[in-house]
Design an enzyme around this catalytic site. Structure first.
Site, PDB file in Angstrom:
ATOM      1  N   GLU A  80      -2.636  -4.377  -5.509  1.00 36.00           N
ATOM      2  CA  GLU A  80      -3.980  -3.905  -4.781  1.00 36.00           C
ATOM      3  C   GLU A  80      -4.777  -2.484  -5.796  1.00 36.00           C
ATOM      4  O   GLU A  80      -5.722  -2.113  -4.117  1.00 36.00           O
ATOM      5  CB  GLU A  80      -4.018  -4.106  -3.636  1.00 36.00           C
ATOM      6  N   GLU A 132       2.413 -12.161  -2.766  1.00 39.50           N
ATOM      7  CA  GLU A 132       1.864 -11.567  -0.675  1.00 39.50           C
ATOM      8  C   GLU A 132       1.344 -12.752  -0.496  1.00 39.50           C
ATOM      9  O   GLU A 132       0.029 -12.593  -0.779  1.00 39.50           O
ATOM     10  CB  GLU A 132       1.038 -10.206  -0.594  1.00 39.50           C
ATOM     11  N   ASN A 164       1.536  -1.428  -0.178  1.00 39.27           N
ATOM     12  CA  ASN A 164      -0.353   0.308  -0.035  1.00 39.27           C
ATOM     13  C   ASN A 164       0.821   1.124   0.019  1.00 39.27           C
ATOM     14  O   ASN A 164       0.098   2.340  -0.422  1.00 39.27           O
ATOM     15  CB  ASN A 164      -1.062   0.309   1.391  1.00 39.27           C
TER      16      ASN A 164
HETATM   17  O1  AHR Z   1       1.622  -6.344   3.007  1.00 41.45           O
HETATM   18  C1  AHR Z   1       0.899  -5.761   4.280  1.00 41.45           C
HETATM   19  C2  AHR Z   1      -0.169  -4.994   3.076  1.00 41.45           C
HETATM   20  O2  AHR Z   1      -1.315  -5.751   3.195  1.00 41.45           O
HETATM   21  C3  AHR Z   1       0.518  -4.552   2.217  1.00 41.45           C
HETATM   22  O3  AHR Z   1       0.818  -3.195   1.664  1.00 41.45           O
HETATM   23  C4  AHR Z   1      -0.946  -4.538   1.532  1.00 41.45           C
HETATM   24  O4  AHR Z   1      -0.440  -4.811  -0.142  1.00 41.45           O
HETATM   25  C5  AHR Z   1      -1.777  -5.427   1.774  1.00 41.45           C
HETATM   26  O5  AHR Z   1      -2.840  -5.508   1.979  1.00 41.45           O
END
Ligand code: AHR
Length: 503
Positions: A173, A292, A72
């Site tokens: 995202e 992720e 984010n």
């Molecule tokens: O990893 C923490 C957060 O989780 C990241 O910044 C985001 O991409 C996801 O929602």
């Protein structure tokens, strides 16, 4: 003791495991960077501020690639803030984590650190609030040899040689309402395509990852994926999805069954890739980058509102339990079972924020429970994953039916001829008697049977007791003819390493 069976045949390959299967993620979030990998003034920091003690532990994980700098965070990031003399770098508000970003660790520090760690970088671009020219400038700064404004600026900052970053990720995202500058599927599709076009014009060999649906519960799932891919297909190589699971309700059997959800998510992303491939009559096959993934539920991203506008706050510092490590093992096995299409994955994140490695500011570093399955997979999970023909007793949980107690996959390394069985026993109270038929292999012996077990599913490693639960290699696996027998203790992660008997 319940019994489970597995048949392993070297000819039944799922696919070759990609070199970036066991990647990780470093974001400007909490203490991942500041107080994590970078802490000038720490007794173990080198002259550049990189913590040597943390680097040593990271090296144990043999991480091949790291996604950076978000997450984010990237959606309001200006990469130019993190280059040039430290004294000229601005501190900025980071809206994603409601923190203050000092920008003392930026692009060149990241590349220096990655070189010291012997890790490649997958650079995430801010395609949310910056433009296509900003991407072009950044790539020119990073990778062009010289003789242009941005490449000469890099040289003037002390980096004569280009950084040679090969892997690029188009934002983070963008489908989520938590994201600054959230996009509709078509808005993102057009933006992603044009950023990707610039990347491929700079170098057609760059590997470009486009954002697929970040969560299945979003309204835009699954149309997001087909809309984005129909626009961007010809310019991208991978589609990313993110997989996080937790056990908020304390229902462990159900928690451990959430790999069913992960499998459905992976299958739907692959289906979207293949649907668009057919629709566009394209010979190209896209792969997934699960850039992720982790267990995440002890903390929440809303925690950022509690004590905002600090630098390097204690954010998302998950305190992982033993059952979380077992779930990480189940997720690793799920990745391996899909290695024909999941070419890359990034364990999220590397240090302090939802991480297997924890540090104390000015103090020690320790390995959480989740560290160990990751380490075993990155050490021993290379070569080909083999189709797991498994017969296991099953259970029904709150959300899932027919969850097998045995979760397992075998990996055959064609370079060393070593065979490795990764296996989880999901049962909380019964050991599982595993019999493996090594069909087509003979002459193998047990090199090591590593077991990670604990009488307490909520046991943790802490700063004061960092080695409270560590794996041992006293598992009882044995080979008789072409059968491997092993007892898998209740709630355990197992790595059975087999190699050829010496003639
Ligand atoms: O990893 C923490 C957060 O989780 C990241 O910044 C985001 O991409 C996801 O929602």
């Amino acid at each position: 003791m319940d019994k489970a069976k597995m048949v392993i045949d070297r000819d039944f390959k799922i696919g070759r495991i990609g070199k970036n299967m066991y990647g990780s993620f470093v974001e400007n979030l909490g203490r991942c960077i500041y107080g994590g990998i970078y802490e000038p003034g720490h007794p173990n920091a080198d002259s550049r501020g990189f913590r040597r003690d943390v680097l040593e532990v990271i090296k144990e994980l043999k991480v091949p690639i790291i996604r950076y700098p978000g997450g984010n965070f990237v959606s309001t990031y200006r990469w130019e803030d993190g280059i040039g003399p430290l004294k000229d770098r601005p501190a900025r508000l980071d809206l994603a984590w409601k923190s203050i970003e000092p920008n003392t660790f930026g692009l060149n520090e990241c590349m220096d650190w990655a070189r010291a760690a012997d890790i490649d970088i997958m650079m995430t671009l801010n395609v949310s609030t910056r433009g296509i020219l900003d991407t072009q400038n950044m790539v020119e700064y990073c990778n062009f040899p010289g003789g242009t404004y941005w490449s000469d600026l890099r040289k003037s900052h002390g980096y004569k040689e280009p950084h040679n970053i090969k892997s690029w990720c188009l934002g983070n995202e963008p489908d989520g309402d938590w994201q600054v500058a959230q996009k509709t599927p078509m808005e993102y599709a057009r933006i992603a395509r044009e950023h990707a076009k610039v990347l491929k014009l700079m170098d057609p060999d760059y590997e470009v990852t486009v954002s697929g649906s970040s969560l299945r519960r979003l309204k835009t799932f699954p149309e997001w994926d087909s809309t984005v891919l129909e626009e961007a297909y010809n310019y991208v190589d991978n589609v990313s999805i993110h997989c996080y699971y937790g056990n908020k309700s304390g229902d462990t059997p159900n928690f451990l069954g959430k790999t069913f959800e992960m499998q459905d998510f992976i299958s739907s992303a692959i289906a979207a890739c293949d649907y668009v491939k057919i629709k566009l009559r394209s010979p190209k096959k896209l792969c997934l980058s699960i850039d992720e993934w982790n267990v995440w539920y002890h903390t929440h991203d809303d925690d950022r509102h509690k004590d905002p506008w600090k630098s390097a706050p204690h954010l998302l510092e998950e305190d992982y339990t033993f059952e979380d490590a077992v779930m990480v093992g189940c997720m690793l096995i799920t990745l391996l079972k899909n290695c024909d299409r999941v070419k890359q994955s990034c364990f999220s994140e590397l240090v302090n924020a939802i991480s297997p490695i924890m540090t104390e500011n000015g103090g020690s570093v320790w390995r959480q429970t989740t560290f160990y399955p990751l380490m075993h997979a990155s050490h021993y999970g290379h070569g080909y994953a083999l189709i797991p023909a498994v017969h296991s007793p099953k259970y029904d949980s709150t959300e899932f039916n027919d969850v097998p107690y045995l979760e397992s996959v075998a990996v055959w390394d064609d370079e060393t001829d070593e065979m490795v069985i990764f296996a989880v026993n999901r049962s909380l109270d019964e050991a599982l008697d595993l019999e493996c038929d090594l069909r087509g292999f003979g002459d193998y012996r047990v090199k090591e049977h590593i077991v990670y077990e604990s009488g307490d599913k909520l046991a943790r490693n802490t700063k004061d007791n960092p080695f409270f639960i560590v794996p041992h290699n006293r598992g009882n696996a044995s080979v008789d003819g072409d059968k491997v027998q092993a007892a898998l203790p209740a709630l355990s992660w197992n790595v059975i390493r087999l190699n050829k008997k010496e003639k």
